[in-house]
Design a protein around this motif. Structure first.
Motif, short mmCIF file in Angstrom:
data_model
loop_
_atom_site.label_atom_id
_atom_site.label_comp_id
_atom_site.label_asym_id
_atom_site.label_seq_id
_atom_site.Cartn_x
_atom_site.Cartn_y
_atom_site.Cartn_z
N LYS A 58 26.29 61.09 74.01
CA LYS A 58 26.81 61.03 75.32
C LYS A 58 25.27 60.59 76.22
O LYS A 58 24.22 61.25 75.74
CB LYS A 58 27.18 62.44 75.87
CG LYS A 58 28.39 62.94 75.33
CD LYS A 58 28.87 64.18 75.93
CE LYS A 58 30.40 64.34 75.51
NZ LYS A 58 31.01 65.58 75.93
N HIS A 60 21.87 60.80 78.76
CA HIS A 60 21.15 61.47 79.48
C HIS A 60 20.90 61.06 80.85
O HIS A 60 21.18 60.11 81.12
CB HIS A 60 19.63 61.71 78.55
CG HIS A 60 19.76 62.44 77.40
ND1 HIS A 60 19.59 64.06 77.34
CD2 HIS A 60 20.04 62.22 76.08
CE1 HIS A 60 19.54 64.26 75.97
NE2 HIS A 60 20.15 63.25 75.24
N ILE A 61 20.39 61.97 81.52
CA ILE A 61 20.09 61.77 82.87
C ILE A 61 18.71 61.49 83.35
O ILE A 61 17.84 62.18 82.85
CB ILE A 61 20.57 63.06 84.06
CG1 ILE A 61 22.13 63.24 83.56
CG2 ILE A 61 20.43 62.77 85.22
CD1 ILE A 61 22.46 65.03 84.15
N ARG A 66 18.71 60.08 88.72
CA ARG A 66 20.11 60.81 88.36
C ARG A 66 21.09 59.97 87.75
O ARG A 66 22.19 60.41 87.45
CB ARG A 66 20.55 61.56 89.67
CG ARG A 66 19.67 62.17 90.57
CD ARG A 66 18.91 63.05 89.69
NE ARG A 66 19.78 64.53 89.52
CZ ARG A 66 19.60 65.24 88.46
NH1 ARG A 66 18.00 65.28 88.09
NH2 ARG A 66 20.33 66.24 88.01
N GLN A 68 23.04 58.40 84.75
CA GLN A 68 23.08 58.72 83.23
C GLN A 68 23.19 57.53 82.38
O GLN A 68 24.23 57.09 82.04
CB GLN A 68 24.57 59.51 83.11
CG GLN A 68 24.71 60.64 84.24
CD GLN A 68 25.91 61.47 83.94
OE1 GLN A 68 26.56 61.57 82.85
NE2 GLN A 68 26.31 62.29 84.86
N ASN A 69 21.87 57.03 82.34
CA ASN A 69 21.94 55.81 81.43
C ASN A 69 20.59 55.87 80.54
O ASN A 69 20.33 54.89 80.24
CB ASN A 69 21.46 54.69 82.71
CG ASN A 69 20.30 54.81 83.38
OD1 ASN A 69 19.56 55.68 83.47
ND2 ASN A 69 20.22 53.93 84.23
N HIS A 138 24.09 65.17 72.91
CA HIS A 138 22.85 65.01 73.44
C HIS A 138 21.75 65.22 72.63
O HIS A 138 21.85 65.98 71.57
CB HIS A 138 22.55 65.75 74.78
CG HIS A 138 23.41 65.34 75.92
ND1 HIS A 138 24.88 65.92 76.07
CD2 HIS A 138 23.61 64.14 76.86
CE1 HIS A 138 25.60 65.29 77.05
NE2 HIS A 138 24.98 64.24 77.49
N ARG A 182 20.06 68.00 80.28
CA ARG A 182 20.58 66.68 79.90
C ARG A 182 19.37 65.73 80.46
O ARG A 182 19.33 64.75 80.17
CB ARG A 182 21.85 66.17 80.35
CG ARG A 182 23.08 66.80 79.66
CD ARG A 182 24.37 66.62 80.21
NE ARG A 182 24.38 67.05 81.68
CZ ARG A 182 25.39 66.79 82.75
NH1 ARG A 182 26.54 66.05 82.24
NH2 ARG A 182 25.28 67.03 83.85
N GLU A 183 18.76 66.26 81.32
CA GLU A 183 17.70 65.33 82.21
C GLU A 183 16.57 64.93 80.90
O GLU A 183 16.05 66.01 80.43
CB GLU A 183 17.06 66.13 83.10
CG GLU A 183 18.27 66.47 84.43
CD GLU A 183 17.43 66.85 85.48
OE1 GLU A 183 16.27 66.70 85.85
OE2 GLU A 183 18.08 67.26 86.27
#
Length: 388
Positions: A58, A60-61, A66, A68-69, A138, A182-183
């Motif tokens: 999935k 990450h940010i 911001r 999600q790529n 992640h 997730r960042e």
């Protein structure tokens, strides 16, 4: 240290999915026999950043945009890389006017003191698995042999520095900020300063173009205090470049010249992308299989490349051949010719070893023309050159 202009490694490393760390050369030990430049290693990292080597399932940010790529790739055994923006972390023992400043960092120096963001170059990872699953969809550092003060190389705009894992993003159990684990892309004031990125906790940072290459395993944990951790970390940079370079190159020596590239079909005059006027975060990076050994990365999302002084003797419709890479997905670019825009779709390309061409019909005037590539809302392809 500034990266010399150099070509990429001869061949991508065949990466498995085991987490056995690349054999490091610890501080004080003999360095690797072959010396690699930052540009060579970064090019090898980019070549190995393929779907087959992707760790996360999935996205990450990007902590700045911001979007999600952001993906994480295992570029060699025990070595993990991602490219994102950089937000500025001011936390730790150094005081700072940033209203979000906190006096503690997740990890401490060897004396048990919180790291100082103004003294220690450190990067930030998620504190837990946001998905609350194992294995985590992640990238979660605990699943990959990483702990506090884990060494990493950080690349940006022709520079490379050493950095350590110093702080973590908000965990699922915390409600103190809008951030989540997730960042990817936050780093300390000192890391930003060393890379030439605006370092204010309130107005600093950069949206794209920072590549972080993390070395797992206990031998890559850096010891020291706030007063000398930066020195100790930077002392490992060349060792890390040589170790990773040798691993990705199968232990061989760096090639002395890039492989020849065939001229694109059609067209009369070739214009190298690295000679264009760049803005908004678009960056020149090494590319062994590109004309001139370089390409443009981080085009789009506000980043632009403008080709000025495109000379044409006769007005009318002309074929512009674009040499490009679009690894991982198809992308689009806004091509603006003398102020007139058209949207051009570029198909997905297989890897960073393959330059593909696409013909675009453009209307040129007699004399001097200007052609700009952009995409205000998404990433555009990597550009090698255009021929008109």
């Amino acid at each position: 240290m500034a990266a010399a202009s150099a070509i990429a490694l001869a061949a991508p490393f065949a990466v498995g999915h085991a987490d056995a760390a690349t054999t490091p050369t610890a501080a004080g030990a003999a360095p690797a026999a072959t010396s690699y430049t930052a540009a060579q290693v970064l090019a090898g990292v980019q070549q190995n950043s393929t779907a087959a080597n992707q760790v996360n399932s999935k996205p990450h940010i990007n902590t700045m945009t911001r979007a999600q790529n952001v993906n994480v790739y295992q570029v060699a055994p025990g070595v993990y890389s991602y490219t994102s923006g950089m937000a500025i972390d001011t936390d730790g023992s150094d005081s700072d006017p940033d209203p979000d400043h906190q006096g503690e960092t997740t990890w401490e120096d060897s004396n048990g003191q919180a790291l100082g963001a103004h003294h220690v170059p450190f990067y930030v990872l998620g504190d837990d698995c946001w998905d609350e699953k194992s294995p985590c969809p992640h990238f979660f550092y605990k699943e990959h042999g990483m702990s506090g003060r884990q060494f990493a190389l950080m690349f940006y705009n022709g520079k490379v520095i050493g950095s350590i894992f110093g702080d973590t993003q908000t965990a699922n159990s915390q409600t103190t900020s809008d951030n989540d684990s997730r960042e990817l892309g936050e780093a300390s004031v000192k890391a930003a300063q060393l890379l030439g990125i605006p370092s204010s906790g309130t107005t600093g940072g950069v949206d794209n173009g920072v590549t972080v290459v993390m070395f797992s395993g206990s031998k890559w944990v850096v010891n020291g205090t706030n007063s000398n951790l930066n020195t100790n970390t930077q002392a490992l940079v060349q060792t890390a470049l040589d170790t990773l370079g040798a691993s990705m190159n199968g232990g061989g020596t760096p090639p002395s010249s890039p492989p020849p590239t065939s001229p694109p079909p059609g067209g009369n005059v070739s214009y190298e992308a690295e000679a264009a006027t760049l803005a908004g975060g678009t960056t020149v990076t090494s590319c062994a299989h590109c004309s001139g050994g370089q390409k443009l990365s981080y085009l789009g999302n506000g980043g632009t490349a403008t080709f000025n002084n495109i000379s044409e003797p006769a007005a009318g419709s002309h074929t512009m051949t674009v040499s490009f890479m679009s690894v991982g997905q198809a992308r689009t670019a806004i091509v603006t010719v003398n102020g007139v825009k058209q949207t051009v779709s570029f198909p997905e390309t297989p890897d960073y070893n393959t330059v593909v061409t696409k013909n675009v019909t453009v209307q040129l005037k007699a004399g001097t023309n200007t052609i700009q590539f952009s995409n205000p809302t998404a990433g555009a392809p990597n550009l090698d050159r255009i021929t008109v």
